[in-house]
Design an enzyme around this catalytic site. Structure first.
Site, PDB file in Angstrom:
ATOM      1  N   GLU A   1      20.748 -27.051  62.137  1.00 18.05           N
ATOM      2  CA  GLU A   1      21.547 -26.189  61.267  1.00 18.05           C
ATOM      3  C   GLU A   1      22.771 -25.689  62.048  1.00 18.05           C
ATOM      4  O   GLU A   1      22.662 -25.325  63.226  1.00 18.05           O
ATOM      5  CB  GLU A   1      20.670 -25.008  60.838  1.00 18.05           C
ATOM      6  CG  GLU A   1      21.336 -23.983  59.944  1.00 18.05           C
ATOM      7  CD  GLU A   1      20.408 -22.793  59.663  1.00 18.05           C
ATOM      8  OE1 GLU A   1      20.609 -22.125  58.642  1.00 18.05           O
ATOM      9  OE2 GLU A   1      19.478 -22.552  60.470  1.00 18.05           O
TER      10      GLU A   1
ATOM     11  N   LYS B   1      22.123 -24.208  51.272  1.00 18.72           N
ATOM     12  CA  LYS B   1      20.868 -23.509  51.544  1.00 18.72           C
ATOM     13  C   LYS B   1      20.564 -22.436  50.489  1.00 18.72           C
ATOM     14  O   LYS B   1      21.357 -21.523  50.256  1.00 18.72           O
ATOM     15  CB  LYS B   1      20.956 -22.872  52.931  1.00 18.72           C
ATOM     16  CG  LYS B   1      19.675 -22.212  53.427  1.00 18.72           C
ATOM     17  CD  LYS B   1      19.883 -21.721  54.851  1.00 18.72           C
ATOM     18  CE  LYS B   1      18.636 -21.086  55.430  1.00 18.72           C
ATOM     19  NZ  LYS B   1      18.869 -20.640  56.828  1.00 18.72           N
TER      20      LYS B   1
ATOM     21  N   CYS C   1      16.394 -24.935  57.306  1.00 24.22           N
ATOM     22  CA  CYS C   1      15.751 -23.856  58.048  1.00 24.22           C
ATOM     23  C   CYS C   1      14.780 -23.038  57.201  1.00 24.22           C
ATOM     24  O   CYS C   1      13.725 -23.525  56.842  1.00 24.22           O
ATOM     25  CB  CYS C   1      16.810 -22.991  58.710  1.00 24.22           C
ATOM     26  SG  CYS C   1      16.179 -22.063  60.142  1.00 24.22           S
TER      27      CYS C   1
END
Length: 258
Positions: A41, A117, A150
């Protein structure tokens, strides 16, 4: 389905030094023999921003990014696909600025897909905009690829939606600071019958407003939750393994349990 070479590159990006971090990635992957490599990330900007303005100054638009252009060139030269974290700057038609914690699937010809995300972690909520893209599947060499970023690991629905849409492999760029994820991703692989590639970073970012230490331990897991590769907590590591994709399409746990 046949065999596929997948892997990750774990390293320690330097905050704000986009070009240096890019050169580290390009150097590490210069001779790689793989079909898909996953990067962490935010591997080019670093992670621990002091505020939204600092992030915005470092972010780049996908379609006007020297970083993306260099990665496209690498993918073309190596006939490779990359999944990488990316600080994505967007200015819409009404001149409203937004910035997303994104993952890009880059191939030899173009940026195949952008995922933003969905589940922002802790201080990310102070400077990133919440993701606004659907969870989708992309096809690479006949293999179905899903992406998450993540902290998405903490929500089983993310991996399940990707699996229900047909994912064979879930690619997972990460900057992990908690200790739970790596084990949880073995479970995500097992409960969904997919391969997963978690590419984490290592090292500590020390900023004026605090510091964060990342856990490393990038890994590749198979549809039964077994790790086929795992990096150490504090090491630069390029790992590539060959997988049998057909294992992700056989959901028969026993003769009577599918």
């Amino acid at each position: 389905m046949g065999m596929l070479k997948i892997g990750f590159f774990q390293f320690n990006p330097e905050f704000g030094r986009i070009r240096n971090n890019l050169e580290m990635v390009l150097g590490a992957l210069d001779g790689v023999q793989a079909d898909i490599i996953v990067l962490p990330e935010l591997p080019f900007t670093g992670y621990f921003f002091k505020d939204r303005q600092e992030l915005f100054d470092l972010a780049e638009p996908v379609d006007d990014s020297p970083t993306v252009d260099a990665l496209l060139h690498l993918c073309r030269r190596r006939q490779l696909h990359l999944v990488t974290g990316f600080a994505e700057k967007v200015v819409d038609d009404e001149n409203v600025d937004r910035v997303f914690n994104s993952a890009l699937l880059i191939g030899p010809d173009n940026v195949v897909h952008t995922y933003r995300k969905l589940h922002l972690f802790n201080t990310e909520k102070g400077y990133f905009d919440p993701g606004d893209t659907l969870l989708e599947i992309s096809v690479v060499r006949g293999v179905r690829i899903g992406m998450m970023v993540c902290f998405d690991w903490a929500f089983p629905e993310v991996a399940r939606i990707l699996a229900l849409k047909g994912a064979d492999i879930i690619c997972h760029p990460s900057n992990l600071v908690l200790t739970h994820c790596q084990q949880a991703m073995c479970t995500r692989a097992l409960e969904n019958g997919v391969y997963t590639v978690t590419a984490n970073r290592y090292g500590t970012e020390m900023r004026a407003h605090g510091e964060l230490t990342f856990t490393g331990q990038s890994q590749i897991t198979d549809p039964l939750g077994k790790r086929h590769s795992k990096a150490k907590p504090h090491e630069r590591c390029l790992s590539v393994v060959e997988i049998d994709v057909s294992r992700a399409r056989n959901n028969q746990l026993t003769a009577k349990n599918n």
